[in-house]
Enzyme design. Sequence first.
Site, mmCIF file in Angstrom:
data_model
loop_
_atom_site.group_PDB
_atom_site.id
_atom_site.type_symbol
_atom_site.label_atom_id
_atom_site.label_comp_id
_atom_site.label_asym_id
_atom_site.label_seq_id
_atom_site.Cartn_x
_atom_site.Cartn_y
_atom_site.Cartn_z
ATOM 1 N N GLN A 127 41.802 38.867 32.562
ATOM 2 C CA GLN A 127 42.321 38.126 33.640
ATOM 3 C C GLN A 127 43.779 38.903 33.974
ATOM 4 O O GLN A 127 44.775 38.785 33.053
ATOM 5 C CB GLN A 127 42.321 36.789 33.493
ATOM 6 N N LYS A 251 39.369 35.280 41.525
ATOM 7 C CA LYS A 251 39.117 34.002 41.228
ATOM 8 C C LYS A 251 40.262 33.124 42.144
ATOM 9 O O LYS A 251 41.307 33.548 42.078
ATOM 10 C CB LYS A 251 39.769 33.941 39.881
ATOM 11 N N HIS A 275 41.482 26.280 40.167
ATOM 12 C CA HIS A 275 42.203 26.329 38.950
ATOM 13 C C HIS A 275 42.253 25.084 38.085
ATOM 14 O O HIS A 275 43.294 24.740 37.512
ATOM 15 C CB HIS A 275 43.899 26.566 39.251
ATOM 16 N N ARG A 278 44.573 22.183 38.932
ATOM 17 C CA ARG A 278 46.126 22.382 38.389
ATOM 18 C C ARG A 278 46.985 23.043 39.389
ATOM 19 O O ARG A 278 48.306 23.173 39.061
ATOM 20 C CB ARG A 278 46.130 23.354 37.253
#
Length: 396
Positions: A127, A251, A275, A278
């Site tokens: 990622q 993402k 997320h 978040r």
Amino acid sequence: MIISAASDYRAAAQRILPPFLFHYMDGGAYSEYTLRRNVEDLSEVALRQRILKNMSDLSLETTLFNEKLSMPVALAPVGLCGMYARRGEVQAAKAADAHGIPFTLSTVSVCPIEEVAPAIKRPMWFQLYVLRDRGFMRNALERAKAAGCSTLVFTVDMPTPGARYRDAHSGMSGPNAAMRRYLQAVTHPQWAWDVGLNGRPHDLGNISAYLGKPTGLEDYIGWLGNNFDPSISWKDLEWIRDFWDGPMVIKGILDPEDARDAVRFGADGIVVSNHGGRQLDGVLSSARALPAIADAVKGDIAILADSGIRNGLDVVRMIALGADTVLLGRAFLYALATAGQAGVANLLNLIEKEMKVAMTLTGAKSISEITQDSLVQGLGKELPTALAPMAKGNAA
């Protein structure tokens, strides 16, 4: 303590971890409305129970990006795993590898790419955040390719960090944070011995070379805060698409038009995600956002989803709403903090068993048979309001 679900691991992790670490993984942005809705909306999705379907040959196997998965689950990129268990990224990766599913290494992992990749047989995913320092991004991509990472997960919903009130109260940030974290650590001896003393170094392994000689967590937080790039656009991603020759997943998608843009861009997959609640509080839960996105791009691009998934039943629900595969975040981190690799392995076994129960009782012999037809149709009370319009067919 009896462990039968991710909620049991959460309770155990809260006892073991210093508060600043527990609340960092457990908390969300602002008043945490979206964090709560992620779990609650998914729990309200009603499935159709079907009987007498001869489910003796049930299979959870699936294929994604030409990879065979034992079940449609991957471990999500989670920062600081190595602060939750000794060399935590390595332990989590080994558990995922043994279960036949992908592990995704975060940019902000404690263990660097070069430590995690050789520890497992299966190529891991990597990622990457959008950062101002394009040199760092290019170097990270080169390291990921050299380590044999198969898939790039590109996180785009963090042009700036979210406002997380819990962090200021817990000691992750705020006044006298370093002293507060120290006092918490010494009063949690299991963590202090296993991770605090024997899990070193506590650097962010993929970033430390860029900071010279960092002296503490604030140095890493400061570097990241200064490097998140709010100017990013689809055009800025073109060089990454040209550089990375493997599957690329975007993402942080919550809107159907952004999903269509990802298809036009040439991405191989998207992650429907907020997320984990978040970033921006008040946005749709992933369960609410997923059906419209699936309606827009299903079949044109692989659809993954995260946020709010706590058990195998939730996995089946997400697939019925339109996902091809799901990512586990907090659920595996709770297990990792409690019992390391063994904890994650046990959690994955629990999820597999829960999926088999759900599929058996809904008459789905394979992952491809989990569809919108698996949902209770036309009953707004059983489905979150935003999901009810997508339901078709007769009530069951």
